[in-house]
Design a protein around this motif. Structure first.
Motif, PDB file in Angstrom:
ATOM      1  N   SER A  76      54.377  42.415  16.911  1.00 35.46           N
ATOM      2  CA  SER A  76      55.088  42.620  15.655  1.00 35.46           C
ATOM      3  C   SER A  76      54.198  43.298  14.626  1.00 35.46           C
ATOM      4  CB  SER A  76      55.585  41.262  15.148  1.00 35.46           C
ATOM      5  OG  SER A  76      56.095  41.379  13.864  1.00 35.46           O
ATOM      6  N   GLY A  77      52.917  42.875  14.585  1.00 37.56           N
ATOM      7  CA  GLY A  77      51.981  43.492  13.652  1.00 37.56           C
ATOM      8  C   GLY A  77      51.809  44.970  13.942  1.00 37.56           C
ATOM      9  N   ALA A  78      51.765  45.306  15.228  1.00 37.65           N
ATOM     10  CA  ALA A  78      51.576  46.711  15.609  1.00 37.65           C
ATOM     11  C   ALA A  78      52.759  47.560  15.155  1.00 37.65           C
ATOM     12  CB  ALA A  78      51.375  46.820  17.111  1.00 37.65           C
ATOM     13  N   PHE A  79      53.958  46.966  15.124  1.00 32.44           N
ATOM     14  CA  PHE A  79      55.131  47.731  14.688  1.00 32.44           C
ATOM     15  C   PHE A  79      55.019  48.142  13.223  1.00 32.44           C
ATOM     16  CE2 PHE A  79      57.516  46.460  18.503  1.00 32.44           C
ATOM     17  CZ  PHE A  79      58.118  47.684  18.770  1.00 32.44           C
ATOM     18  N   ALA A  80      54.248  47.349  12.437  1.00 31.80           N
ATOM     19  CA  ALA A  80      54.080  47.700  11.027  1.00 31.80           C
ATOM     20  C   ALA A  80      53.486  49.100  10.892  1.00 31.80           C
ATOM     21  CB  ALA A  80      53.189  46.673  10.337  1.00 31.80           C
ATOM     22  N   LEU A  81      52.654  49.490  11.879  1.00 31.21           N
ATOM     23  CA  LEU A  81      52.033  50.815  11.829  1.00 31.21           C
ATOM     24  C   LEU A  81      53.051  51.931  12.017  1.00 31.21           C
ATOM     25  CD1 LEU A  81      48.730  50.293  13.827  1.00 31.21           C
ATOM     26  CD2 LEU A  81      48.968  50.846  11.423  1.00 31.21           C
TER      27      LEU A  81
ATOM     28  N   LEU B 254      46.843  41.768  11.228  1.00 32.97           N
ATOM     29  CA  LEU B 254      47.354  40.606  11.968  1.00 32.97           C
ATOM     30  C   LEU B 254      47.457  40.926  13.457  1.00 32.97           C
ATOM     31  CD1 LEU B 254      50.028  39.123   9.545  1.00 32.97           C
ATOM     32  CD2 LEU B 254      47.805  38.181  10.158  1.00 32.97           C
ATOM     33  N   ALA B 255      47.785  42.175  13.795  1.00 32.00           N
ATOM     34  CA  ALA B 255      47.856  42.553  15.197  1.00 32.00           C
ATOM     35  C   ALA B 255      46.489  42.394  15.856  1.00 32.00           C
ATOM     36  CB  ALA B 255      48.353  43.989  15.337  1.00 32.00           C
ATOM     37  N   VAL B 256      45.437  42.859  15.152  1.00 34.66           N
ATOM     38  CA  VAL B 256      44.089  42.732  15.706  1.00 34.66           C
ATOM     39  C   VAL B 256      43.709  41.266  15.834  1.00 34.66           C
ATOM     40  CG1 VAL B 256      41.655  43.230  15.303  1.00 34.66           C
ATOM     41  CG2 VAL B 256      43.372  44.965  14.811  1.00 34.66           C
ATOM     42  N   GLN B 257      44.013  40.484  14.790  1.00 29.34           N
ATOM     43  CA  GLN B 257      43.687  39.050  14.811  1.00 29.34           C
ATOM     44  C   GLN B 257      44.398  38.366  15.990  1.00 29.34           C
ATOM     45  OE1 GLN B 257      41.613  37.809  12.466  1.00 29.34           O
ATOM     46  NE2 GLN B 257      41.751  35.612  12.784  1.00 29.34           N
TER      47      GLN B 257
END
Lengths: 176, 665
Positions: free
Chosen positions: B23-28, B129-132
């Protein structure tokens, strides 16, 4: 976008470290402290019985015609439970096993043996790890091959697994 | 049941880490100014994941508290007869438990970040958050696949195998969790750095978000290292306070990187300079934490600390290291060139001093890293070496001394550009204190070079730390500045303690018959008696030492040689007599053939200042966080108020039909 050389330096350093560490991980490493007593005669000792049913152990018990195993163990030690079947198997092959119980109580020793079997001919009680330290053992369980003249010939550190049994039998044969 | 709840929580947390990552990656991928519909799950996933991971750790704590011997981990590391506090500390006194603590802290920091951090652009936050989540996932996999702490025994054990007696100490109850929280707190700095790198949002606003995390982790690392050093000092019974052991170095390296990062983040926040460098330190600091974990866990290095040696696990962690550190540095190499260059500054300026400090800290880090890994390198060629103080002390001092001198001057310089002539008085004062300190000490005798330099520097630093307050109204000095002053003063205090210990320690090793007296410094030490005593799970030989200072009333010290029986192991319990100006340190050794006892006594002047200094440094960090957070909260409140006022004005304008006044920007 300019690709700057120094930006790759951290990655290169890390790659070097990772390669080195990966190589070192695949190398065999001596994890245990080997006794310096190997090849030496047993130290002098005479231990009282660890519980009522078996006699205690002393250096004199190791001087009679055949090699024996000296097993350092304790009723409170978990790996000692794991190695109990292998000790039974060794006994079934005609090996005499002398035990030294480390920091133990008679009722616990009796309890342990009735539950996991008794492979020992005699068990001495070493309440202050005196003999254990003198023989160069740093933990429980450890098993030593003692030849007919009372010389320490081989040390096995940790619990005896099923595939260690032939190795120990071979060492006993060598010590004959 | 308890264990199964813990295990289920871990699996669920791992699943949520996947959700957080995706989900965090989608923010990109969201268009500028809008939020991707799939990106909204990252924050809640991070929070729930944190709750689950903490729950799993609580379940393991519970199992240890009740000595649940059907659990393999409890049976192998605990014992029903242990005091409760050591049962609890046994939870993290082993490999699996400490790794669970590690991921627990990792998840908790991710959760806190997503709960409280709303200033970052959502794209950067999503990437962070994706990295975390990605980092957490690897460590969940490690726990669940190769180090399951909740593994059951086929048959419950009758009794536990005990805990390493060296670790049965109150030091262990505090030191590792503090250090771990610090290590893993740096993961947030790592994730933020990666997130900002991916979105190229490396700017002062980002630095202000990162700063409290770096400060917080750094404070915990400082406290953890200070506590660990004191623990080694009184528990190992060797009389030293730092041994350059690989595991000590593993905790020192992240601290050095975090110290550098903290200063470069300050430059980025205040001056928008050092962008790439800050990102690299952010990656480096957490990389050092992971590297430390690898060195300790894999057993590739020999250390007194390495308690869970397993090459297979080592290979697993090395794989994770390759993925995270290798991946991060690859992205860094590819993307950092695209980050716009920050503001420029003159060599003589606050920034210039901080850059020099950063370079020196990094050089010390490189020295320590090289010394720690060197045995690994030579062993590859079958040469066994051990690298000790003769290498580390002088090699790190080469860089530490200029760094400390710059530390004295740096805070006095102006941002952007300054002239040394403006600081004539301060520079003269600092130089006079260094030279005067060294001269005064040399007057009293011959001392080794490094402690001598240390004494001179400590005197200068102690005064220089307060110079930034000169000519200011003390009540109006910002809290964060007080933090800096106190932390720098703490370094001086600590340095003073180290130098005194190095220069003036007295040692006495003697075989003493009961009733005999030995003299050391101003103390007469009499061996009154030696008696056997028994504790809850150990027996000991205890010496009664009567210590008379200048012939005064005796104080009884009782050093012990303890023997634990489960597992069998001996430890030396030192006895300490603390005075404001030092400590008397006594250890009992073996009995000689003729019935005399080996007694070893040290008088260590001002040795306690080493740890007082450490506490002061940490306190400075706490003040800095408090000051920064207060300013941030104030600023946010003001902007909320401003927004509300504008909304009110607009509402008035629409009802009255009069055009609303435009705020003059």
């Amino acid at each position: 976008m300019r690709i700057r050389f120094w930006l790759w330096v951290p990655l290169a350093l890390f790659a070097f470290f990772a390669g080195l560490a990966a190589y070192m991980l695949t190398q065999e490493k001596e994890q245990f402290v080997a006794s310096t007593m190997i090849g030496q005669p047993l130290p002098d000792f005479a231990l009282p019985p660890a519980f009522g049913a078996l006699p205690g152990a002393s250096k004199a018990d190791f001087t009679g015609g055949k090699p024996r195993l000296l097993n350092i163990w304790a009723s409170w030690c978990l790996p000692c439970i794991a190695e109990a079947p292998q000790l039974d198997a060794l006994k079934a092959q005609g090996v005499e096993i002398v035990g030294i119980a480390i920091r133990d109580r008679p009722e616990d020793v009796a309890n342990f043996l009735s539950r996991y079997g008794n492979p020992y001919s005699r068990i001495g009680s070493d309440t202050i790890s005196e003999v254990q330290l003198a023989i160069g053992s740093s933990g429980v369980p450890e098993t030593f091959v003692i030849d007919a003249k009372g010389l320490i010939r081989y040390q096995h550190i940790g619990d005896i697994r099923a595939d260690d049994v032939p190795k120990l039998l071979a060492e006993l044969e060598k010590a004959r | 049941m308890i264990a199964e709840i813990g295990l289920a929580a871990l699996w669920l947390a791992a699943a949520l880490a996947v959700l957080q990552m995706v989900s965090g990656a989608f923010a990109l991928r969201s268009p500028p100014g809008q939020v991707n519909a799939l990106a909204i799950y990252a924050r809640p996933a991070a929070v729930v994941q944190a709750i689950l991971a903490v729950l799993a750790f609580a379940m393991l704590l519970w199992a240890f508290a009740t000595t649940d011997l059907s659990l393999k981990l409890v049976a192998a590391n605990s014992h029903s007869m242990k005091p409760l506090i050591y049962k609890l500390s046994g939870t993290w006194g082993n490999h699996e438990g400490s790794m669970l603590l590690w991921v627990g802290v990792l998840a908790a920091s991710g959760g806190l970040l997503s709960l409280f951090e709303w200033r970052l652009p959502e794209r950067t936050m999503g990437a962070t958050l994706a990295v975390q989540g990605f980092v957490a996932l690897g460590f969940y996999a490690f726990l669940l696949l190769s180090s399951n702490p909740f593994e059951r025994l086929p048959v419950p054990a009758a009794e536990g195998n005990g805990l390493n007696p060296l670790l049965q100490d109150i030091g262990l109850a505090i030191h590792p969790p503090t250090l771990y929280a610090g290590y893993v707190g740096l993961s947030v700095a790592f994730s933020l750095a990666m997130g900002a790198l991916m979105t190229r949002e490396v700017n002062p606003a980002f630095a202000r978000v990162m700063r409290p995390w770096v400060l917080g982790a750094w404070v915990l690392l400082t406290l953890g290292i200070t506590a660990g050093s004191y623990w080694a000092y009184y528990e190992l019974g060797w009389g030293g306070w730092w041994f350059w052991d690989p595991v000590e170095n593993a905790s020192l390296m992240p601290w050095l990187a975090a110290t550098a990062l903290m200063h470069s983040v300050a430059v980025l926040a205040a001056r928008d300079a050092l962008r790439t460098w800050t990102i690299m330190l952010g990656v480096l600091a957490f990389s050092m934490s992971m590297l430390g974990t690898f060195l300790v866990r894999s057993g590739v290095l020999t250390s007194v600390h390495a308690f869970a040696v397993d090459p297979e696990r080592g290979a697993f962690i090395l794989g994770l290291l390759g993925l995270y550190i290798g991946g991060a540095f690859t992205i860094f190499a590819l993307r950092a060139g695209a980050v716009a260059e920050g503001k420029r500054f003159a060599a003589v300026s606050r920034e210039g001093a901080l850059v020099l400090n950063n370079v020196m800290l990094s050089a010390i880090l490189a020295i320590v890293l090289l010394g720690t890994l060197y045995p690994l390198l030579t062993e590859a060629f079958d040469v066994r070496v051990s690298v000790g103080p003769p290498y580390f002390n002088p090699a790190s001092a080469i860089f530490a001394i200029p760094m400390l001198l710059v530390m004295a001057v740096g805070p006095l310089l102006r941002w952007k550009s300054d002239k040394p002539a403006r600081l004539q008085f301060e520079l003269a004062l600092i130089a006079a204190l260094v030279i005067g300190g060294i001269a005064a000490v040399s007057f009293f005798g011959q001392f080794p070079l490094l402690p001598l330099l240390g004494l001179g520097l400590a005197a200068a630093l102690a005064v220089a730390a307060f110079l930034p307050l000169r000519g200011r109204q003390l009540g109006r000095v910002p809290v964060a500045t007080w933090g800096m002053v106190i932390a720098h003063f703490g370094i001086a205090v600590s340095l003073f303690g180290m130098a005194c210990e190095g220069a003036f320690s007295k040692e006495r090793l003697a075989a003493v018959a009961p009733g005999g007296t030995e003299q050391i410094a101003d103390f007469a030490v009499t061996l009154e008696s030696v008696t056997p005593i028994a504790g809850p799970n150990w027996t000991a030989i205890e010496a009664q030492l009567a210590v008379r200072e200048d012939g005064g009333a005796p104080v009884i010290l009782t050093p012990q040689a303890r023997t634990f029986w489960s597992p069998p192991q001996s430890t030396s319990e030192s006895a300490l007599l603390t005075r404001w100006d030092g400590q008397l340190y006594a250890v009992i050794g073996n009995q000689a053939e003729d019935g005399r006892w080996q007694i070893r006594v040290w008088w260590k002047p001002f040795v306690t200042f080493i740890w007082y200094g450490g506490i002061l440094v940490a306190l400075g960090g706490v003040l800095a966080i408090a000051g920064r957070v207060r300013v941030d909260v104030k600023r946010r409140r003001a902007s909320v108020k401003g927004a509300r006022r504008r909304a009110d004005v607009e509402a008035l304008g629409s009802s009255g039909g009069v055009p609303a006044p435009q705020p003059a920007e």
